[in-house]
Write a protein that holds these residues in place. Structure first.
Motif, PDB file in Angstrom:
ATOM      1  N   ILE A 159       0.806  -1.220   0.000  1.00 11.73           N
ATOM      2  CA  ILE A 159       0.000   0.000   0.000  1.00 11.73           C
ATOM      3  C   ILE A 159       0.845   1.279   0.000  1.00 11.73           C
ATOM      4  N   LYS A 160       2.091   1.199   0.463  1.00 12.98           N
ATOM      5  CA  LYS A 160       3.047   2.326   0.475  1.00 12.98           C
ATOM      6  C   LYS A 160       2.484   3.559   1.184  1.00 12.98           C
ATOM      7  N   LYS A 161       2.235   3.411   2.465  1.00  8.25           N
ATOM      8  CA  LYS A 161       1.688   4.505   3.278  1.00  8.25           C
ATOM      9  C   LYS A 161       2.627   4.831   4.446  1.00  8.25           C
ATOM     10  N   PRO A 162       3.715   5.582   4.164  1.00  9.96           N
ATOM     11  CA  PRO A 162       4.648   5.948   5.226  1.00  9.96           C
ATOM     12  C   PRO A 162       3.955   6.735   6.330  1.00  9.96           C
ATOM     13  N   GLY A 163       4.404   6.498   7.545  1.00 10.22           N
ATOM     14  CA  GLY A 163       3.865   7.229   8.680  1.00 10.22           C
ATOM     15  C   GLY A 163       2.629   6.607   9.303  1.00 10.22           C
ATOM     16  N   SER A 164       2.019   5.633   8.642  1.00  7.43           N
ATOM     17  CA  SER A 164       0.844   5.008   9.243  1.00  7.43           C
ATOM     18  C   SER A 164       1.280   4.163  10.437  1.00  7.43           C
ATOM     19  N   LYS A 165       0.525   4.215  11.501  1.00  3.44           N
ATOM     20  CA  LYS A 165       0.854   3.522  12.743  1.00  3.44           C
ATOM     21  C   LYS A 165      -0.154   2.408  12.999  1.00  3.44           C
ATOM     22  N   THR A 166       0.355   1.318  13.516  1.00  2.00           N
ATOM     23  CA  THR A 166      -0.483   0.219  13.967  1.00  2.00           C
ATOM     24  C   THR A 166      -0.400   0.200  15.485  1.00  2.00           C
ATOM     25  N   ILE A 167      -1.551   0.193  16.139  1.00  5.13           N
ATOM     26  CA  ILE A 167      -1.588   0.176  17.599  1.00  5.13           C
ATOM     27  C   ILE A 167      -2.236  -1.128  18.039  1.00  5.13           C
ATOM     28  N   THR A 168      -1.530  -1.841  18.913  1.00  2.64           N
ATOM     29  CA  THR A 168      -2.053  -3.093  19.450  1.00  2.64           C
ATOM     30  C   THR A 168      -1.941  -3.036  20.965  1.00  2.64           C
ATOM     31  N   SER A 169      -2.782  -3.825  21.617  1.00  2.08           N
ATOM     32  CA  SER A 169      -2.717  -3.876  23.074  1.00  2.08           C
ATOM     33  C   SER A 169      -2.973  -5.292  23.552  1.00  2.08           C
ATOM     34  N   SER A 170      -2.543  -5.514  24.770  1.00  4.22           N
ATOM     35  CA  SER A 170      -2.811  -6.774  25.444  1.00  4.22           C
ATOM     36  C   SER A 170      -3.093  -6.421  26.894  1.00  4.22           C
ATOM     37  N   VAL A 171      -4.240  -6.825  27.394  1.00  2.00           N
ATOM     38  CA  VAL A 171      -4.638  -6.480  28.760  1.00  2.00           C
ATOM     39  C   VAL A 171      -4.937  -7.751  29.543  1.00  2.00           C
ATOM     40  N   ARG A 172      -4.542  -7.725  30.797  1.00  2.00           N
ATOM     41  CA  ARG A 172      -4.758  -8.862  31.686  1.00  2.00           C
ATOM     42  C   ARG A 172      -5.187  -8.332  33.054  1.00  2.00           C
ATOM     43  N   GLY A 173      -5.909  -9.163  33.779  1.00  2.00           N
ATOM     44  CA  GLY A 173      -6.272  -8.859  35.158  1.00  2.00           C
ATOM     45  C   GLY A 173      -7.159  -7.642  35.281  1.00  2.00           C
ATOM     46  N   ILE A 174      -6.853  -6.790  36.265  1.00  2.00           N
ATOM     47  CA  ILE A 174      -7.700  -5.640  36.587  1.00  2.00           C
ATOM     48  C   ILE A 174      -7.842  -4.673  35.415  1.00  2.00           C
ATOM     49  N   PHE A 175      -6.840  -4.590  34.562  1.00  2.00           N
ATOM     50  CA  PHE A 175      -6.956  -3.702  33.406  1.00  2.00           C
ATOM     51  C   PHE A 175      -8.015  -4.197  32.432  1.00  2.00           C
ATOM     52  N   GLU A 176      -8.270  -5.480  32.459  1.00  2.00           N
ATOM     53  CA  GLU A 176      -9.282  -6.068  31.578  1.00  2.00           C
ATOM     54  C   GLU A 176     -10.680  -5.936  32.182  1.00  2.00           C
ATOM     55  N   THR A 177     -10.759  -6.022  33.519  1.00  2.00           N
ATOM     56  CA  THR A 177     -12.065  -6.060  34.168  1.00  2.00           C
ATOM     57  C   THR A 177     -12.541  -4.721  34.717  1.00  2.00           C
ATOM     58  N   ASP A 178     -11.643  -3.771  34.899  1.00  2.00           N
ATOM     59  CA  ASP A 178     -12.002  -2.489  35.500  1.00  2.00           C
ATOM     60  C   ASP A 178     -11.734  -1.361  34.504  1.00  2.00           C
ATOM     61  N   ALA A 179     -12.797  -0.831  33.940  1.00  2.00           N
ATOM     62  CA  ALA A 179     -12.683   0.206  32.904  1.00  2.00           C
ATOM     63  C   ALA A 179     -11.984   1.462  33.427  1.00  2.00           C
ATOM     64  N   ALA A 180     -12.214   1.823  34.690  1.00  2.00           N
ATOM     65  CA  ALA A 180     -11.604   3.035  35.243  1.00  2.00           C
ATOM     66  C   ALA A 180     -10.084   2.874  35.377  1.00  2.00           C
ATOM     67  N   THR A 181      -9.648   1.715  35.792  1.00  2.00           N
ATOM     68  CA  THR A 181      -8.202   1.460  35.917  1.00  2.00           C
ATOM     69  C   THR A 181      -7.551   1.468  34.540  1.00  2.00           C
ATOM     70  N   ARG A 182      -8.211   0.829  33.590  1.00  2.00           N
ATOM     71  CA  ARG A 182      -7.697   0.820  32.212  1.00  2.00           C
ATOM     72  C   ARG A 182      -7.635   2.250  31.670  1.00  2.00           C
ATOM     73  N   ALA A 183      -8.680   3.033  31.891  1.00  3.36           N
ATOM     74  CA  ALA A 183      -8.719   4.419  31.405  1.00  3.36           C
ATOM     75  C   ALA A 183      -7.620   5.261  32.046  1.00  3.36           C
ATOM     76  N   GLU A 184      -7.364   5.062  33.341  1.00  2.00           N
ATOM     77  CA  GLU A 184      -6.291   5.802  34.005  1.00  2.00           C
ATOM     78  C   GLU A 184      -4.944   5.492  33.372  1.00  2.00           C
ATOM     79  N   ALA A 185      -4.687   4.207  33.134  1.00  2.00           N
ATOM     80  CA  ALA A 185      -3.407   3.812  32.525  1.00  2.00           C
ATOM     81  C   ALA A 185      -3.271   4.392  31.120  1.00  2.00           C
ATOM     82  N   LEU A 186      -4.321   4.294  30.334  1.00  4.56           N
ATOM     83  CA  LEU A 186      -4.259   4.822  28.961  1.00  4.56           C
ATOM     84  C   LEU A 186      -4.083   6.337  28.965  1.00  4.56           C
ATOM     85  N   SER A 187      -4.712   7.016  29.902  1.00  6.37           N
ATOM     86  CA  SER A 187      -4.565   8.466  30.016  1.00  6.37           C
ATOM     87  C   SER A 187      -3.114   8.830  30.347  1.00  6.37           C
ATOM     88  N   LEU A 188      -2.500   8.095  31.260  1.00  6.76           N
ATOM     89  CA  LEU A 188      -1.100   8.356  31.620  1.00  6.76           C
ATOM     90  C   LEU A 188      -0.163   8.020  30.446  1.00  6.76           C
TER      91      LEU A 188
END
Length: 192
Positions: A159-188
């Motif tokens: 496709i030849k698209k320089p600068g395009s970013k791929t974002i992936t994540s892996s969550v386990r434990g409280i980050f998976e089950t508690d939206a507020a904790t996950r949101a705090e981490a992502l905000s930081l």
């Protein structure tokens, strides 16, 4: 899975074959040492094949009262796409919440990322390997791993698209089950 050590002579011969197959002369001055240089480079960039990321987490400190979030962000990484054998690179962000005061050295988190990345790889698998390694060894309340990568297989071919970013994540434990904790981490992680 036990992987045998690299056969640098086999790599050198394969590189010579590739050079010939694309119509180059592997005996011309500029290419004479290329097979050796590539074999040496492969030993370095694929060194993670012969390491276990979890081994970097064996040293931890017992800090009885610390069960607050720990984040190491903007960990540079580079890897090689297992589909095209071209590089991809970017930043990893690792967050975990210790349990029972089990803390690891901050540099150890970067070493886990580096070891997981130094092999023919998928970005998604790096994130998963880092998260699972931390969960298994430190047994924290939870882990969140986010990788941002630029893939040369999308930049220099296809496709030849320089600068395009791929974002992936892996969550386990409280980050998976508690939206507020996950949101705090992502905000930081996203704060600059």
């Amino acid at each position: 899975m036990k992987v045998k050590k690299m056969d640098t002579l086999k790599i050198e011969n394969a590189v010579r074959d590739i050079l010939e197959a694309i119509g180059e002369d592997p005996n011309r001055e500029g290419l004479l040492d290329t097979p050796k240089r590539i074999a040496k480079m492969y030993e370095e960039i694929f060194s993670g094949l012969h390491e276990n990321p979890k081994d970097h987490l064996q040293i931890f400190f017992q800090e009885e009262n610390h069960e607050e979030m720990v984040i190491v962000k903007d960990i540079s990484f580079h890897s090689v796409c297992e589909h095209h054998l071209v590089p991809f690179f970017g930043k990893a962000h690792v967050a975990y919440i210790p349990k029972g005061g089990k803390l690891t050295g901050l540099s150890k988190l970067a070493r886990v990322v580096e070891t997981a990345a130094r092999r023919p790889q998928l970005q998604e698998r790096i994130a998963k390997t880092v998260a699972e390694s931390i969960m298994e060894v430190l047994k924290p309340h939870g882990v969140l791993v986010v990788l941002e990568g630029e893939h040369m297989c999308m930049t220099m071919r296809g496709i030849k698209k320089p600068g395009s970013k791929t974002i992936t994540s892996s969550v386990r434990g409280i980050f998976e089950t508690d939206a507020a904790t996950r949101a705090e981490a992502l905000s930081l992680i996203n704060s600059r």
